[in-house]
Enzyme design. Sequence first.
Site, PDB file in Angstrom:
ATOM      1  N   GLU A   1      14.100 -26.446 -26.721  1.00 47.68           N
ATOM      2  CA  GLU A   1      13.262 -25.471 -27.430  1.00 47.68           C
ATOM      3  C   GLU A   1      13.367 -25.564 -28.951  1.00 47.68           C
ATOM      4  OE1 GLU A   1      14.451 -21.438 -27.783  1.00 47.68           O
ATOM      5  OE2 GLU A   1      12.413 -20.670 -27.641  1.00 47.68           O
TER       6      GLU A   1
ATOM      7  N   ASP B   1      12.150 -22.993 -32.145  1.00 48.89           N
ATOM      8  CA  ASP B   1      11.457 -21.862 -32.771  1.00 48.89           C
ATOM      9  C   ASP B   1      11.020 -22.358 -34.141  1.00 48.89           C
ATOM     10  OD1 ASP B   1      11.884 -19.816 -30.750  1.00 48.89           O
ATOM     11  OD2 ASP B   1      13.981 -19.839 -31.355  1.00 48.89           O
TER      12      ASP B   1
ATOM     13  N   HIS C   1      15.109 -19.632 -35.791  1.00 50.63           N
ATOM     14  CA  HIS C   1      14.700 -18.550 -34.891  1.00 50.63           C
ATOM     15  C   HIS C   1      14.112 -17.362 -35.637  1.00 50.63           C
ATOM     16  CE1 HIS C   1      15.186 -14.814 -32.586  1.00 50.63           C
ATOM     17  NE2 HIS C   1      14.738 -15.559 -31.591  1.00 50.63           N
TER      18      HIS C   1
ATOM     19  N   HIS D   1      17.794 -23.479 -24.607  1.00 45.83           N
ATOM     20  CA  HIS D   1      17.364 -22.407 -25.509  1.00 45.83           C
ATOM     21  C   HIS D   1      18.015 -22.577 -26.881  1.00 45.83           C
ATOM     22  CE1 HIS D   1      17.697 -18.075 -26.912  1.00 45.83           C
ATOM     23  NE2 HIS D   1      16.403 -18.223 -26.735  1.00 45.83           N
TER      24      HIS D   1
ATOM     25  N   GLU E   1       8.044 -22.751 -30.172  1.00 44.55           N
ATOM     26  CA  GLU E   1       7.542 -21.370 -30.216  1.00 44.55           C
ATOM     27  C   GLU E   1       7.092 -21.054 -31.633  1.00 44.55           C
ATOM     28  OE1 GLU E   1      10.231 -18.166 -29.111  1.00 44.55           O
ATOM     29  OE2 GLU E   1       8.897 -16.688 -30.053  1.00 44.55           O
TER      30      GLU E   1
END
Length: 344
Positions: A63, A65, A78, A36, A171
Amino acid sequence: MHSSRFSSNVAKAIGVLLMTATLSTQAQSQKVVIAHRGASGYLPEHTLQAKAMAFAMGADYIEQDVVMTSDDQLIVLHDITLDRTTDVAERFPDRIRDDGRYYAIDFTLAEIRLLRASEGFEIENGEKMQGYANRFPMGQSTFSVPTLAEEIELIQGMNKSMGKNVGIYPEIKGPEFHREAGKDISTAVVRMLKSYGYTSKQDKMFLQTFSFEELKIIHDEIFPAEGVDLNLVQLIGGESSYPWIFEEDGMERLSAYADGVGPEKGLVVSRDSKKTNILVSDFVARAHAAGMQVHPYTYRLDPGQVPTYADSYEDLLDIHLFRADIDGVFTDFPDRAVDFLRNK
Ligand code: G3P
Ligand code: CA
């Protein structure tokens, strides 16, 4: 006679043990560790250093973002603002908006490259206070905000040099915010993924977003237009986000668009659980019945982050991965989750 029956029973027992071991290995091998924001428990989130560490720790996926700059470059960050994780307030004080924030979309990539990234912080009484006190010290060493392209190249490069196939898990952040500013971030991300070879569901990649409206646009319009068909994950913050998903046919309806769901972990095991009474919801069973994988977020071992119904971080993983039967975890501490699955 006695001896041959004994031998036959032993052979049967060994067979059962071997079968159990094989099934168990297969089941565990399907469970994945998603780093993460990288190995963000140890190095500042979304820095290339945190991603390299997560790779070395054995994460299955890393991950990203993603947000957009004023000159339409995709960066790995993020928040849609730069305040929490960079020194933007010191370097560009006059670029503050009326709401007191510094938005990434107001800066060119060249300007963002001038910023120093750090462990996340909040301003309290005029002082920067690190969000997680035990993590990498704010202000030490030098970190920057990477582009999505730089990060994909880092991971693909390490995949080549280390003979591995670690996946990516981007994401799309604030799709509606970007659209209102005239930017189609989803198309830009999908095009970039395609340019780096991610084109089908066989590629080791999940594309995630909290917005169901955006998920539909990606699935129904952007994928056909770009000629790709990637794995999609619907993130779910709580039951109020999209109440229809929790209705009887909700997962079935969602599965027309999504290959997986990423719920806040309290939707899988109730926060009201006690050590003597673990309350597993029907979320995972319903998602599995609809053919979707379940990757909840976020598993942390900082003080106060392991729910009181679990004895430890590992016990928390055990409850979620094997009692609730989730398929993977988003965690800031990928080394501990990798070790847990290896030793299980
Ligand atoms: O994308 C899964 C998880 O990262 C969602 O939470 O806020 O950390 O992006 P957030
Ligand atoms: Ca995320």
